[in-house]
Design an enzyme around this catalytic site. Structure first.
Site, mmCIF file in Angstrom:
data_model
loop_
_atom_site.group_PDB
_atom_site.id
_atom_site.type_symbol
_atom_site.label_atom_id
_atom_site.label_comp_id
_atom_site.label_asym_id
_atom_site.label_seq_id
_atom_site.Cartn_x
_atom_site.Cartn_y
_atom_site.Cartn_z
ATOM 1 N N TYR A 141 -2.649 -5.064 10.373
ATOM 2 C CA TYR A 141 -1.592 -4.980 10.483
ATOM 3 C C TYR A 141 -0.733 -4.576 11.892
ATOM 4 O O TYR A 141 -0.199 -5.080 12.268
ATOM 5 C CB TYR A 141 -1.084 -4.086 9.126
ATOM 6 C CG TYR A 141 0.496 -3.941 9.083
ATOM 7 C CD1 TYR A 141 1.670 -4.976 8.882
ATOM 8 C CD2 TYR A 141 0.830 -2.519 9.095
ATOM 9 C CE1 TYR A 141 2.741 -4.858 8.907
ATOM 10 C CE2 TYR A 141 2.211 -2.411 8.906
ATOM 11 C CZ TYR A 141 3.150 -3.476 8.709
ATOM 12 O OH TYR A 141 4.585 -3.357 8.583
ATOM 13 N N LYS A 145 1.153 -6.366 14.818
ATOM 14 C CA LYS A 145 2.458 -5.942 14.973
ATOM 15 C C LYS A 145 2.797 -5.376 16.477
ATOM 16 O O LYS A 145 3.771 -5.526 17.103
ATOM 17 C CB LYS A 145 2.936 -4.712 13.939
ATOM 18 C CG LYS A 145 3.203 -5.482 12.534
ATOM 19 C CD LYS A 145 4.261 -6.475 12.852
ATOM 20 C CE LYS A 145 5.339 -6.324 11.607
ATOM 21 N NZ LYS A 145 6.613 -7.352 11.769
HETATM 22 N N1 SER Z 1 5.421 0.720 5.123
HETATM 23 C C1 SER Z 1 4.581 0.294 5.960
HETATM 24 C C2 SER Z 1 3.203 0.216 5.204
HETATM 25 O O1 SER Z 1 2.536 1.010 4.785
HETATM 26 C C3 SER Z 1 4.349 0.782 7.299
HETATM 27 O O2 SER Z 1 5.149 0.130 8.274
HETATM 28 O O3 SER Z 1 2.444 -0.660 5.633
#
Ligand code: SER
Length: 314
Positions: A141, A145
């Site tokens: 992730y 990002k």
């Molecule tokens: N709320 C998100 C997550 O926990 C953080 O960007 O992945």
């Protein structure tokens, strides 16, 4: 007015951004889209079944609906991203590049893309982290990002595409329950409190993270989207957060409203993710450049969450 397309409209943020934009710009100017055949918004708003990994489908949607602005929310978050890293790569990176490329080819006037505290990593300082710092994330992730932030910047410089974004912390909300992130524990704790059930937290009691409440998240995103470009010293990576707390601190705050809440701690793989993220962010650039000013402190957030969940779960 030309139209606003929202990708990932059925998610935690989309479920509240869509009605907010519809109220502001008129229902007929807002088009929600997601990969599901429809979501709660779908019945109220024009809904497209749109997979962001399909470039041609994005181009067609922009053409057919005379789209001018895209709020690109479609993403696989941190926890699900570790379970499905290749899918996260496709949706988060290929999908975002498709949106940006379509933005150039179709002459979009603006693309707004939320980023995340997930762009930080274990080598980032822990406290009051500035916008420009070490961003070497360890999750798929975060990797996708931080690359998205840089891609947005690249498209801005090279192709004059107006790309804007901010790094959200964990977001608490009651409309749509989040299911894919590391900060979801905070929302789950509220649901358990209001249902009168004990809660087993998947982070440690002292896992301190930056957070905010959805009304501030939605209004901040739109405020950034509408800011005067000449005031923006950054484009895709403004830090925003309202406060920081640990699960233990949230528990203590919720107990002021629901004294019987019981919480135990059983940290899992999400604790390892949380440990790579900072405890607090420096948000002064967002304040200075486009007037970021959250309205909810933790006490007001907790009261509002509980009040609304009591109605929702009654
Ligand atoms: N709320 C998100 C997550 O926990 C953080 O960007 O992945």
């Amino acid at each position: 007015m030309r139209k606003i397309l929202i990708t990932g409209a059925c998610g935690q943020i989309g479920s509240e951004l869509v009605p907010y934009l519809a109220k502001k710009y008129g229902k007929s100017n807002v088009i929600s889209s997601d990969v599901s055949a429809g979501c709660e918004n779908g019945s109220d708003f024009e809904f497209l079944d749109l997979d962001v990994t399909d470039f041609e489908a994005i181009e067609n949607a922009i053409d057919e609906h005379d789209v001018d602005t895209v709020y690109h929310l479609a993403a696989i978050l941190s926890a699900t991203g570790e379970k499905k890293p290749f899918k996260a790569f496709d949706v988060n990176l290929v999908g975002t590049n498709n949106i940006l490329r379509a933005g150039i080819e179709k002459g979009l006037s603006r693309v707004v893309i939320p980023s995340t505290i997930g762009v930080f990593g274990p080598e980032t300082p822990r406290e009051n982290v500035p916008v420009v710092t070490v961003t070497r994330p360890r999750t798929m992730y975060g990797i996708t990002k931080v690359t998205t932030e840089m891609l947005g910047e690249y498209y801005f410089e090279k192709f004059d595409l107006d790309v804007r974004g901010l790094r959200f912390p964990g977001i608490m909300s009651y409309v749509r329950e989040p299911t894919a992130g590391t900060t979801d524990y905070s929302v789950q704790m509220f649901y358990h409190a209001v249902r009168g059930e004990p809660y087993k937290c998947f982070l440690r009691a002292d896992a301190y993270l930056p957070m905010m409440y959805m009304p501030d998240a939605v209004s901040s995103l739109v405020k950034l989207a509408e800011a005067d470009l000449k005031n923006l010293t950054r484009h895709t990576d403004y830090n925003v957060a309202s406060y920081s707390f640990s699960p233990e601190e949230l528990y203590n705050e919720i107990r002021k409203e629901v004294p019987g809440l019981e919480v135990s701690y059983e940290p899992d793989y999400r604790q390892e993710i949380a440990e790579t993220w900072p405890a607090s962010l420096d948000t002064t650039l967002a304040e200075r450049d486009w007037g970021f000013r959250p309205e909810y402190d933790l006490e007001r957030t907790v009261k509002d969450m509980i009040q609304n969940l009591k109605v929702k779960l009654a």
